[in-house]
Scaffold this motif. Structure first.
Motif, mmCIF file in Angstrom:
data_model
loop_
_atom_site.group_PDB
_atom_site.id
_atom_site.type_symbol
_atom_site.label_atom_id
_atom_site.label_comp_id
_atom_site.label_asym_id
_atom_site.label_seq_id
_atom_site.Cartn_x
_atom_site.Cartn_y
_atom_site.Cartn_z
ATOM 1 N N THR A 1 -7.213 10.335 2.827
ATOM 2 C CA THR A 1 -5.754 10.394 2.031
ATOM 3 C C THR A 1 -4.763 10.562 3.001
ATOM 4 N N ASP B 1 -4.362 -1.252 -3.104
ATOM 5 C CA ASP B 1 -3.886 -0.068 -4.146
ATOM 6 C C ASP B 1 -3.424 1.182 -3.508
ATOM 7 N N PHE B 2 -4.350 1.498 -2.533
ATOM 8 C CA PHE B 2 -4.155 2.875 -2.064
ATOM 9 C C PHE B 2 -3.340 2.839 -0.742
ATOM 10 N N ASP C 1 -5.053 12.636 -5.121
ATOM 11 C CA ASP C 1 -4.021 12.861 -4.677
ATOM 12 C C ASP C 1 -4.165 13.306 -3.134
ATOM 13 N N THR D 1 -11.808 6.444 -8.374
ATOM 14 C CA THR D 1 -11.175 7.719 -8.194
ATOM 15 C C THR D 1 -10.065 7.709 -7.449
ATOM 16 N N ARG D 2 -8.790 7.869 -7.953
ATOM 17 C CA ARG D 2 -7.575 7.795 -7.129
ATOM 18 C C ARG D 2 -7.249 9.060 -6.645
ATOM 19 N N PHE E 1 -3.569 1.143 2.215
ATOM 20 C CA PHE E 1 -3.940 1.070 3.730
ATOM 21 C C PHE E 1 -3.167 0.845 4.698
ATOM 22 N N TYR F 1 -9.118 3.668 1.946
ATOM 23 C CA TYR F 1 -10.140 3.910 0.673
ATOM 24 C C TYR F 1 -11.149 2.806 0.868
ATOM 25 N N ARG G 1 -4.358 6.329 4.795
ATOM 26 C CA ARG G 1 -4.465 5.783 3.497
ATOM 27 C C ARG G 1 -5.981 4.925 3.263
ATOM 28 N N ILE H 1 -13.165 7.818 2.339
ATOM 29 C CA ILE H 1 -11.927 7.683 1.950
ATOM 30 C C ILE H 1 -11.138 8.908 2.769
ATOM 31 N N ASN I 1 -9.155 -1.699 -3.641
ATOM 32 C CA ASN I 1 -8.903 -0.280 -3.475
ATOM 33 C C ASN I 1 -8.068 -0.110 -2.015
#
Lengths: 694, 694
Positions: free
Chosen positions: B136, B33-34, B152, B149-150, B36, B143, B141, B134, B30
């Motif tokens: 955003t 992918d997000f 926006d 859940t991704r 960081f 996570y 960034r 989390i 996570n």
């Protein structure tokens, strides 16, 4: 029968245009794109092909029979076009254009000419000023409509006068992939009506649930009769907007109707077993459950979840909606203890834990479906990455397809990452929602439908000891005398004629007569000044109560004679009934429908607390009794704090007799029994007023 | 400060696994992918790389500082891992795993050991048994969470103990493309708390609106204080579940808390200006409007539509939600008549017609935005195929970005066919909904927030004429005597000490003393048997009212002496106050918070109609007055049907003095003033009971 409209074998488009932004072009495109199974005949004077479809200069040139003809030409030309359709033996015309009754008198005249032409030629009109119909039946695929929503085939049929709201609902189903069976929006509705469409949907095997939107009802009597029959076959989910006075004004402004407070639509919904909604989104979500699930047989729900919080939210919604969440019976507890993860919370709600796999969910669902203590099953499912969500979905679908009990699911997932899981559940007929409250509300709706469908409606009592012709005679005499307001004696005679008990009374011309009358009736008495010149007697000292002897009666009458110098003045002498509970029972004519009957306790209960209920005539025994029990202060009728209760039977009988009176005498405009004084063993009308229509 | 948690510069994962279905693997994935922005340090004993990221055998081997360390190892090993983190000067640990207080005593002991280790090392704990956080923010960034859940990037920050519901809300925002700013679910919440997170969100510039879900409040006093400060800066939208007893049970079952009726959370929400919701979907939809729109300055809405029906639905919702729909003022009417299509309905709601193009919509929106009679603008927009929908969308966005007034839109379209139109509106910050009621509810919420934020809260009166130490002494004496229930004399002395008027009273040992006392007080009087052995005096004939002379008093006392043969029997002689209105004012201690005060009319109003309201101590003057006006029967206090009203000032003062008494004497468990008898010019306590905590 509306088969020709909803299942046309051929469709003509009179006013088909080659210009893409014209409605007459769009309908041809919609029919083509949707794969209409019959021939399409664009009609335009130049005979140019439309969207590649061969066009004809006149409907009369079309080679086959025509079931439906859209007419999209200037309003004033429409009556002649209908005549032409007559020559061609067209069955239905759909008038999509505007310029008819909705724009005023001139348009209304054109609309009347259309009706005349259609009647003469045996043609039925859909509209004018309407969207039209859609049928997604694979054998028909009729998109006789100029809007843009592309429905998947489904089991829900939609009907509304308002094209905007019909479209809104239709879009919601399309967007959520729920599917639509049929769709109809009839705009000005000069011929094909909502009840007719409801009846058609009721008979359509492919329609499992009907969604209806209204802002008021035309021809409410027919609506009532049709809706009552249809709801026995399948659910009607309905919303009535324009509830607030401002909303009614907004509705009047776009429908040309009258803005008025409307109590009767809700009562009709209730009387006919229509499931009423206040929130159009909730209605659509409930419809999605009805499309794929049966109604439960009772209100006991078993809840399964693999995460805690959402089940709490659903529990609140279930309880608020009248459902029960029974304790898990021992037998099931035992089965579950053997089949769940050791840390699972074996209760109702059952928390199988996020780590539960397909076998756990299967065992939980099977146990709940087999458990006699539950009438329906709610599932809250989150899809953690570490479990086999597709495997779980397959188990759910297998259980669902055995159709032992209704199942709804709140599915907590990312619909892109878990697309296959979502697909399995959807194709397996499991209604899935994105919020636990939404899912729970859908199950509440299924449960409400069962309760409505299986409730006892009762019977309308028919009393034989009534003086029907006397009522008409009394009203007629009053009218002949130029009065709409009836005198007290007239009202009491009418009530007496229908066996509605009135406190003993006499009419007296002077003090001696009054004293004599009082002695006959028995003390104490009340004296009321009786003259057409005073309306609110109590406000001006025209009522004096609790007179204990003849002297007091004489003095009162003399004093009133001095005070009210009216030529028609007489004196109403009536038994005074101390104690007892004050009740108000009122009635008001509802145009084209019957009467609204109101019931409540007198005094502050009606004035301050507005604690009153309404019902429509004819009122059944069950409905009358429900009126008594549904006021907030109902417990007062039973007696509280050491006070005696009142005779509910006596009140129920008064409501029933009043209902019969009003049914027999529709010319009565308003009738107020205020107060009715109720005692432990009886109830009497102590004062009443009535008016008749002019 | 929670910066280290929400804006970590580096994250370690203790218990990082190479197995894909392990949480310790998922968190690494996570974070990767997000995107960081800092280094990720998988820690595992074998030192195998995880998801291609270099791993370390121990946290002590990590080359840089560590702000956040996830610990996902068996619970019993966690305290030692925290010690290790201490050596590394880790700031925050997130304990994602279970096996702590939620599983029972053994787990609770481990949790305590974690707290001890953390405290010793200056480490803060998020969790245990939690999802994590989390952020955003493009510069962070983070996570730090094992869910899927991704989000926006957006402006809404979410906080909830319940991971399931936090995730649910998060998913809704992701699915609808609404965006999230920060996310926190703290599970067992042994250290980092909801109030702390709220305060952090309150200070975070990127957070425009906070969404909160609770099933109850821990440390309600701190919550109250923090929430009150935060709501002045930005809206908190909250939902409390477990409202029904069954719901509370379900909540207790998954949180290990106690199932009890909870009135105080709602009152705290109200007191602090939190916007409370009963439907989590409605909450999410409202949050989407708060994310991009300011709150209106008042409750007057201007409505624009290009199709009729949906505006009717919205009108109902607005009116139901307390909004006004003002008549369109002449000036705007004139402007619109010049700029709309000739057939347009120039009212409020304004129907611009489906054929209206970009210029018409622009003119309509400008007129409504400039119109002083409106505080906000609602737009209902359908996208017929024959108009330039994208052109219309661009005009809406231009108007919206001038930010003159809040705007919400119900968008009736096919989101696939009109994807570009949808994109323009969304990127232009126009909150768009799929149902007119939903859109209207979002605007109602914006308006409610303004009302909450700008309302007068009032002040807590400080009465100086109170005998504070006396109360403590009385309670202490009772406790010393082994009683929690206070005697009437004790209660009246306490009330008297706080200036709460009590009907004059004396305590008498025998008939002569009672007669003497009655003479001093003045007739009529009431006699109450005073003995600890009778609790419900009136049920057993222990109260005799309206005694008119000394003889009657003597006879009554003698009769009671025969009836109640208790050694502690004495007689309470009190002024009898005929007439007046019966009021009940009650109080009950709320653990860790203060007291709940109840207000209502006595008799059937409380017993049958349950017409009571509650407030939390300390009660301000405005709140006390609002209690009087918010019972359903409030008009009775003003006087109806010729009856006199009662002194509202006297009742408000009693509530305020009671509030001060309870604040000064938190050991009072229950205190009922029942009844208070209120007259036109004053109010007296006629009977009272109280108990103290043990």
């Amino acid at each position: 029968m509306l088969d020709g409209l909803f299942r046309p074998r051929s469709v003509a488009v009179i006013g088909a245009s080659t210009k893409e932004l014209q409605i007459g072009n769009r309908i041809v495109k919609n029919l083509l794109d949707f794969g209409f199974k019959g021939p399409i005949y664009p009609i335009n004077p130049k005979g140019e092909d439309v969207r590649g479809v061969k066009a004809y200069a006149s409907i009369l040139d079309v080679p086959t029979d025509v079931d439906v003809a859209h007419i999209i030409i200037p309003a004033k030309l429409v009556p002649q076009a209908i005549e032409d359709c007559g020559k061609k033996q067209v069955k239905f015309v759909i008038l999509n254009g505007g310029g008819f009754a909705e724009v005023g008198a001139e348009g209304a005249a054109i609309q009347d000419a259309c009706i005349a032409a259609a009647t003469k030629n045996g043609i039925r009109i859909m509209g004018p000023n309407c969207q039209g119909v859609i049928n997604t039946d694979p054998n028909v695929r009729a998109y006789c409509n100029f809007t843009f929503t592309r429905p998947d085939p489904g089991f829900i049929s939609i009907v509304a006068l308002s094209g905007g709201v019909a479209e809104l609902i239709h879009q919601a189903f399309a967007e959520q992939g729920i599917g639509t069976r049929m769709y109809a929006s009839n705009g000005n509705a000069c011929d094909v009506s909502i009840p007719e469409i409801l009846r058609y949907y009721g008979d359509d095997e492919g329609t499992r649930v009907i969604v209806l939107y209204v802002e008021g009802l035309r021809d409410p009597k027919t609506f009532l009769e049709v809706a009552r029959a249809v709801t026995q076959k399948k659910p009607i989910l309905a919303m009535k907007a324009g509830r607030t006075l401002e909303g009614a004004k907004a509705a009047a402004s776009h429908t040309g109707g009258m803005a008025r407070e409307d109590l009767s639509t809700d009562l009709i919904f209730d009387k006919t077993g229509i499931l009423s909604f206040r929130d159009e989104a909730e209605l659509c979500q409930a419809a999605a459950a009805f499309a794929v699930q049966p109604a439960p047989r009772g209100n006991r729900v078993g809840m399964i979840t693999n995460t805690g919080g959402p089940a709490v939210i659903s529990t609140d919604v279930f309880v608020g909606g009248g459902l029960q969440i029974p304790t898990l019976p021992e037998k099931s507890e035992k089965i579950l203890k053997e089949n769940m993860l050791p840390e699972a919370a074996i209760h109702n709600p059952l928390d199988v834990l996020a780590t539960a796999g397909p076998a756990h969910l299967r065992a939980a669902l099977d146990a709940f479906m087999d458990e006699d203590a539950f009438d329906s099953v709610y599932l809250n499912l989150v899809t953690p990455f570490f479990v086999d969500a597709e495997g779980i979905a397959k188990q759910i679908v297998e259980v669902n397809q055995a159709r032992r009990k209704p199942l709804v699911c709140n599915l907590m997932t990312d619909r892109r990452q878990w697309a296959e899981t979502v697909r399995i559940l959807k194709e397996g007929g499991v209604p899935c929602y994105s919020f636990p409250g939404t899912a729970a509300r859908a199950l509440v709706a299924l449960t409400r439908y069962n309760a409505l469908r299986s409730r006892e409606i009762g019977v309308v009592a028919q009393f034989d000891d009534v003086a029907r012709s006397q009522v008409a005679a009394i009203v007629q005499r009053a009218r002949a005398a130029g009065r709409t307001m009836l005198s007290s004696a007239e009202v009491y005679n009418i009530l007496g004629g229908y066996g509605i008990p009135v406190a003993a009374w006499r009419l007296a011309d002077d003090a001696s007569a009054a004293a004599r009358a009082a002695t006959e009736i028995g003390f104490p008495v009340v004296i009321k000044a009786d003259t057409a010149s005073i309306v609110h007697k109590s406000d001006v000292g025209g009522i004096v109560a609790n007179l204990q002897d003849a002297g007091a009666v004489r003095a009162t009458v003399e004093a009133m004679r001095k005070k009210f110098d009216a030529p028609d003045l007489r004196f109403f002498v009536q038994k005074f009934l101390p104690g007892g509970r004050e009740i108000i029972i009122g009635a008001k004519a509802e145009p084209e429908l019957g009467h609204l009957i109101m019931f409540g306790l007198g005094g502050i209960y009606v004035e301050v607390l507005k604690d009153v209920v309404f019902q429509l005539t004819p009122v059944t025994d069950v409905e009358a009794r429900a009126m008594l029990s549904s006021i907030k202060a109902a417990r007062l009728l039973k007696g509280v704090r050491g006070e005696k209760g009142v005779s509910e039977n006596a009140l129920v009988e008064i409501i029933q007799r009043l209902s019969q009176l009003l049914t027999d005498a529709p010319m009565i405009q308003e009738l107020d029994l205020n107060p009715v004084i109720a005692f432990e063993d009886r109830a009497f009308v102590a004062d009443a007023r009535a008016s008749a229509a002019q």
